[in-house]
Write a protein that holds these residues in place. Structure first.
Motif, short mmCIF file in Angstrom:
data_model
loop_
_atom_site.label_atom_id
_atom_site.label_comp_id
_atom_site.label_asym_id
_atom_site.label_seq_id
_atom_site.Cartn_x
_atom_site.Cartn_y
_atom_site.Cartn_z
N ALA A 32 -12.62 -7.46 23.33
CA ALA A 32 -12.18 -7.22 24.70
C ALA A 32 -13.28 -6.53 25.50
CB ALA A 32 -10.91 -6.38 24.69
N ARG A 33 -14.00 -5.63 24.85
CA ARG A 33 -15.11 -4.96 25.53
C ARG A 33 -16.22 -5.97 25.86
NH1 ARG A 33 -16.61 -0.23 22.28
NH2 ARG A 33 -17.44 -1.83 20.91
N ASP A 34 -16.47 -6.91 24.97
CA ASP A 34 -17.46 -7.96 25.25
C ASP A 34 -17.05 -8.79 26.46
OD1 ASP A 34 -19.11 -7.23 23.14
OD2 ASP A 34 -18.16 -8.63 21.75
N MET A 35 -15.76 -9.13 26.52
CA MET A 35 -15.27 -9.90 27.67
C MET A 35 -15.41 -9.09 28.96
SD MET A 35 -14.19 -12.87 26.54
CE MET A 35 -12.99 -13.47 27.70
N GLY A 58 -19.05 -14.31 27.42
CA GLY A 58 -18.07 -13.34 26.96
C GLY A 58 -17.28 -13.87 25.77
N ASN A 59 -16.88 -15.14 25.83
CA ASN A 59 -16.15 -15.74 24.71
C ASN A 59 -17.01 -15.80 23.46
OD1 ASN A 59 -13.68 -16.17 25.91
ND2 ASN A 59 -14.25 -18.17 26.69
N TYR A 60 -18.27 -16.16 23.61
CA TYR A 60 -19.17 -16.25 22.46
C TYR A 60 -19.38 -14.87 21.82
CZ TYR A 60 -23.36 -16.87 19.68
OH TYR A 60 -24.25 -16.86 18.64
N ASP A 61 -19.67 -13.88 22.65
CA ASP A 61 -19.89 -12.54 22.12
C ASP A 61 -18.65 -12.01 21.41
OD1 ASP A 61 -22.44 -12.58 23.11
OD2 ASP A 61 -21.97 -11.40 24.91
N ALA A 62 -17.48 -12.25 21.99
CA ALA A 62 -16.24 -11.77 21.38
C ALA A 62 -15.97 -12.50 20.07
CB ALA A 62 -15.07 -11.95 22.34
N GLY A 68 -10.57 -10.86 14.85
CA GLY A 68 -10.03 -10.05 15.95
C GLY A 68 -10.68 -10.39 17.27
N GLY A 69 -11.97 -10.62 17.25
CA GLY A 69 -12.68 -11.00 18.47
C GLY A 69 -12.28 -12.38 18.96
#
Length: 77
Positions: A32-35, A58-62, A68-69
């Protein structure tokens, strides 16, 4: 509303079945923080039609965080 709660609960149970609750929740929070970071970068960049890039980033990083990501990226579309 009951359907939404049921879907969230089922996705949590399916995502946590392979690992512990605490690691899943930690990954979800980090995802969520990545998004949020990608959204903030998009606002700061202020370029027209750049939303698809930042959304994908954001989707890739999460998703790189783990199950969980991935769950966070799917929920926060």
């Amino acid at each position: 509303m009951k359907l939404f709660r049921g879907l969230v609960f089922c996705s949590l149970v399916l995502g946590v079945s392979s690992q512990g609750w605490f690691s899943f929740l930690g990954e979800a929070a980090q995802g969520a923080r990545d998004m949020w970071r990608a959204y903030s970068d998009m606002i700061e960049a202020n370029y027209i039609n750049s939303d698809k890039y930042f959304h994908a980033r954001g989707n890739y990083d999460a998703a790189q965080r783990g199950p969980g990501g991935v769950w966070a990226a799917e929920v926060l579309r």
